[in-house]
Scaffold this motif. Sequence first.
Motif, PDB file in Angstrom:
ATOM      1  N   ASP A  64       0.791  -1.242  -0.190  1.00 24.56           N
ATOM      2  CA  ASP A  64      -0.076   0.214   0.121  1.00 24.56           C
ATOM      3  C   ASP A  64       0.771   1.489  -0.007  1.00 24.56           C
ATOM      4  O   ASP A  64       0.683   2.224  -0.759  1.00 24.56           O
ATOM      5  CB  ASP A  64      -0.901   0.070   1.315  1.00 24.56           C
ATOM      6  N   GLU A  65       2.087   1.273   0.684  1.00 27.11           N
ATOM      7  CA  GLU A  65       2.802   2.400   0.937  1.00 27.11           C
ATOM      8  C   GLU A  65       3.539   2.607  -0.412  1.00 27.11           C
ATOM      9  O   GLU A  65       3.561   3.596  -0.988  1.00 27.11           O
ATOM     10  CB  GLU A  65       3.906   2.300   1.911  1.00 27.11           C
ATOM     11  N   GLU A 123       2.187   1.734  -3.359  1.00 26.70           N
ATOM     12  CA  GLU A 123       1.045   2.150  -4.262  1.00 26.70           C
ATOM     13  C   GLU A 123       1.042   3.965  -4.016  1.00 26.70           C
ATOM     14  O   GLU A 123       0.855   4.385  -4.838  1.00 26.70           O
ATOM     15  CB  GLU A 123      -0.069   1.563  -4.087  1.00 26.70           C
ATOM     16  N   SER A 124       1.399   4.161  -2.722  1.00 27.76           N
ATOM     17  CA  SER A 124       0.844   5.590  -2.660  1.00 27.76           C
ATOM     18  C   SER A 124       2.192   6.645  -3.058  1.00 27.76           C
ATOM     19  O   SER A 124       1.910   7.728  -3.358  1.00 27.76           O
ATOM     20  CB  SER A 124       0.990   5.929  -0.996  1.00 27.76           C
ATOM     21  N   LYS A 125       3.273   5.659  -3.221  1.00 33.82           N
ATOM     22  CA  LYS A 125       4.540   6.496  -3.738  1.00 33.82           C
ATOM     23  C   LYS A 125       4.621   6.418  -5.288  1.00 33.82           C
ATOM     24  O   LYS A 125       5.833   6.709  -5.939  1.00 33.82           O
ATOM     25  CB  LYS A 125       5.759   5.991  -3.074  1.00 33.82           C
TER      26      LYS A 125
END
Length: 416
Positions: free
Chosen positions: A198-199, A201-203
């Motif tokens: 998820d992290e 993906e956020s980056k």
Amino acid sequence: MTSRPSVAAVRRPAAVLAATAALAVLTTTPALADDDPGTQLASTDCQFGGKVIEGTPWSLQRVITKQLWEGKALKGAGVTVAVIDTGVDKENPQLAGKVLPGKSFAKSSATSDGVGHGTKVAGIIAAADAFPGTGFHGMAPKAKILPLQTSTAEEGGNLATMVNAIKAAIQAKVGIINISQGTTAEESQLPTLQAVVDEAESKNILIVASAGNDGASGKPSNTYPAALDNSNVLSVAASDRNNERASFSSSNEHVDIAAPGVDMVSTVPVSGQCVDQGTSFSAPYAAGVAALLKQKHPDWSPAQIIWHLEKTAARTHPYHDKNIGWGVIDPMTAVKDDTVPTRQITNADLEGAATANNSDKEKIIAAKLTLGETPAERNARYGTYLVIGGGLLVGVISAGAMARRDWLRKHGADVL
């Protein structure tokens, strides 16, 4: 102590398999199934420091690299691909200058590889082109490789080392992460993996992951992180020369696309090349193409790159299936089609396109079958006869006149 699901690369020597098996005893979930050892292909028998393989591998024969790379302008320059694996040996000449220092989570050096698996993965992505004696090269030969070592010949990897490696890739701000490893752990054991993906993906970091090699049984099986539903995760199955699922390739509803994974040539530690197979080598093929797209379209999100690869894939039927997803990756079409992707394709889109094509065919008006001549054809035939007949008549008259003149001269008569 909380058990840790084991993580396995696609193919490993006996020492690594033993280490992985030992880890598997600590958990209720088995390690990712490896290829059948009997399928090993021995062109150079995977000898480290061996010779290069002559000729061009089949997986590259169908790609016109001069067009793919737009001359020399598009080779993955400026793109860093993290390779989470057994390390990448920086000594192989085809990887010279491409391997960054990296980091090891297995008490070793990320730029060494006693197994050879990670070095093969890296070569399929970025091995130098125009190397003497061989037609093999990486899909994106100007890309950089960040090796993140999660296992060695002496120490098997686990879910924790994979999670830490993904965190390191995020901190390094890479564009793409290739994970040719996986775990078949239950979803309840995956919260840490899910969180770090998820992290990423956020980056805006694309993760390209192997779908797994547990397909021989014919039963669907999930391998993570490939089977996660994140928009930045591309799950890659293995295809053969006929663009069909390789017999070992895992099938499930999470498969996005397929890429060549049979008889794959790539680099090995020290020098040289060998042949291997597995979804481990399909993922970097797709990651290399993604690196080209990343260079050409730096503003595209991971989801857009995935949608584009799915839309431009080669397929024989108008729907997604669990074997090869939306089709087999088509590097040429993917790079040459500059249409900005806005969403993922659907079965309805493909069925609609197929229906439209059929409708176009129905609009074609067939010529009438005529048994005999039409009036126009008959008039044309008569006209032809008149022209030919007139020409013959003139010829006969001229010949007769010449014959008469010669006869009169011969007999002393006046020629009029």
